[in-house]
Scaffold this motif. Structure first.
Motif, PDB file in Angstrom:
ATOM      1  N   ARG A  16      63.131  33.859  54.500  1.00 44.20           N
ATOM      2  CA  ARG A  16      64.377  33.686  53.766  1.00 44.20           C
ATOM      3  C   ARG A  16      64.137  33.732  52.255  1.00 44.20           C
ATOM      4  NH1 ARG A  16      67.984  28.930  56.514  1.00 44.20           N
ATOM      5  NH2 ARG A  16      68.129  29.816  58.607  1.00 44.20           N
TER       6      ARG A  16
ATOM      7  N   TYR B 191      66.566  32.579  50.412  1.00 49.67           N
ATOM      8  CA  TYR B 191      67.363  31.417  50.003  1.00 49.67           C
ATOM      9  C   TYR B 191      66.797  30.175  50.685  1.00 49.67           C
ATOM     10  CZ  TYR B 191      69.536  32.879  54.430  1.00 49.67           C
ATOM     11  OH  TYR B 191      69.760  33.279  55.730  1.00 49.67           O
TER      12      TYR B 191
ATOM     13  N   LEU C 267      75.023  29.129  53.044  1.00 50.32           N
ATOM     14  CA  LEU C 267      75.084  30.487  52.498  1.00 50.32           C
ATOM     15  C   LEU C 267      76.437  31.111  52.792  1.00 50.32           C
ATOM     16  CD1 LEU C 267      73.548  32.875  51.146  1.00 50.32           C
ATOM     17  CD2 LEU C 267      72.948  33.619  53.460  1.00 50.32           C
TER      18      LEU C 267
ATOM     19  N   ASN D  11      69.403  37.616  53.730  1.00 49.10           N
ATOM     20  CA  ASN D  11      68.770  37.999  52.467  1.00 49.10           C
ATOM     21  C   ASN D  11      69.589  39.061  51.731  1.00 49.10           C
ATOM     22  OD1 ASN D  11      66.685  36.225  52.902  1.00 49.10           O
ATOM     23  ND2 ASN D  11      65.218  37.755  53.580  1.00 49.10           N
TER      24      ASN D  11
ATOM     25  N   TYR E 262      72.576  37.275  50.295  1.00 49.06           N
ATOM     26  CA  TYR E 262      72.156  36.445  49.161  1.00 49.06           C
ATOM     27  C   TYR E 262      71.921  37.306  47.923  1.00 49.06           C
ATOM     28  CZ  TYR E 262      69.177  33.184  46.524  1.00 49.06           C
ATOM     29  OH  TYR E 262      68.633  32.379  45.554  1.00 49.06           O
ATOM     30  N   GLU E 263      71.289  38.460  48.113  1.00 49.47           N
ATOM     31  CA  GLU E 263      71.029  39.361  46.990  1.00 49.47           C
ATOM     32  C   GLU E 263      72.332  39.817  46.336  1.00 49.47           C
ATOM     33  OE1 GLU E 263      68.777  43.632  46.079  1.00 49.47           O
ATOM     34  OE2 GLU E 263      68.838  42.812  48.105  1.00 49.47           O
TER      35      GLU E 263
ATOM     36  N   TYR F 154      75.527  30.332  40.823  1.00 53.42           N
ATOM     37  CA  TYR F 154      74.452  31.267  41.178  1.00 53.42           C
ATOM     38  C   TYR F 154      73.468  31.482  40.031  1.00 53.42           C
ATOM     39  CZ  TYR F 154      78.388  32.069  44.221  1.00 53.42           C
ATOM     40  OH  TYR F 154      79.459  31.877  45.060  1.00 53.42           O
TER      41      TYR F 154
ATOM     42  N   SER G 235      69.622  30.458  40.637  1.00 50.16           N
ATOM     43  CA  SER G 235      69.086  31.318  41.689  1.00 50.16           C
ATOM     44  C   SER G 235      68.881  32.727  41.180  1.00 50.16           C
ATOM     45  CB  SER G 235      70.044  31.329  42.896  1.00 50.16           C
ATOM     46  OG  SER G 235      70.142  30.062  43.461  1.00 50.16           O
TER      47      SER G 235
END
Length: 231
Positions: free
Chosen positions: A8, A10, A17, A184, A187-188, A215, A218
């Motif tokens: 992951r 994240y 998520l 992933n 998340y990207e 965000y 991150s």
């Protein structure tokens, strides 16, 4: 479970998520005109929404674990039935032959309760094979072909249960990996969209800017990681 081949990006739960992605999606739709000025058009937002949906549609690990547990229980029940039938046969064999005699040991049922699943399956096949060879000598103690046939059917059901259990384990492994890969990707996209949202509203609308600051840390960590790889 097998070790995951992907990891992951994240460090929070899939549920968190998804929750953040849904919140971001609402923000993107509200600010669609502003995002269009950065080349993020309605089609991009629709693609992000589909990505969120695809992520939510993947079965959770709890669901798959439940299915695996059900398959395990059915496999255990099938194994118990095979053992019960083998014991019934061996009780009859024991009436004819001493438990330490070669004819008795030929059935190979020593430590029946402790046998692994593969050994139990092979043991049942051996009991059937040896039992058929010995029918003429064991009919007087009540052993007959229908009993061996019943064990054969039970062993077939046990074999099927073993395959189903293995399938459920594999399905869970694959789903876990797919969920991580898709998570992933989501998340990207969240990091990229969040940074654009900050760029849009910085110095323009503090309230809207702060909505995208979720965000910030991150994104910075992700960009640093990518920069280090490139170096």
């Amino acid at each position: 479970m097998k070790k995951q081949s992907v990891f992951r990006a994240y460090n929070y739960s899939d549920a968190q998520l998804f929750e953040q992605a849904m919140e971001l999606l609402i923000q993107l739709k509200e600010d669609q005109k502003e995002f269009a000025q950065y080349g993020i058009l309605s089609g991009h937002i629709a693609a992000f929404e589909q990505l969120v949906k695809d992520f939510s549609d993947i079965p959770t690990d709890e669901e798959l674990m439940g299915e695996q547990m059900v398959a395990t229980e059915k496999k255990q029940d099938a194994a118990a039935e095979v053992r019960r039938l083998i014991r019934g046969i061996m009780n009859r064999v024991g009436q004819k032959y001493h438990s330490k005699s070669g004819r008795y040991r030929k059935f190979g049922t020593s430590k029946l309760s402790d046998m692994s699943d593969p050994k139990l399956y092979l043991c049942a096949k051996r009991v059937i094979r040896v039992g058929q060879q010995s029918l003429a000598h064991l009919e007087d103690v009540g052993l007959n072909q229908p009993q061996l046939d019943e064990l054969h059917r039970a062993n077939q059901a046990f074999e099927l249960a073993l395959h189903i259990k293995a399938d459920r384990v594999s399905e869970r492994d694959i789903s876990v990996e797919n969920r991580v890969i898709l998570g992933n990707r989501l998340y990207e996209q969240m990091l990229k969209m969040g940074q654009v949202g900050k760029d849009i509203w910085q110095g323009v609308n503090t309230a809207k800017y702060e909505r995208y600051c979720t965000y910030e840390s991150s994104f910075i960590r992700e960009e640093k990681r990518k920069s280090q790889k490139e170096d």
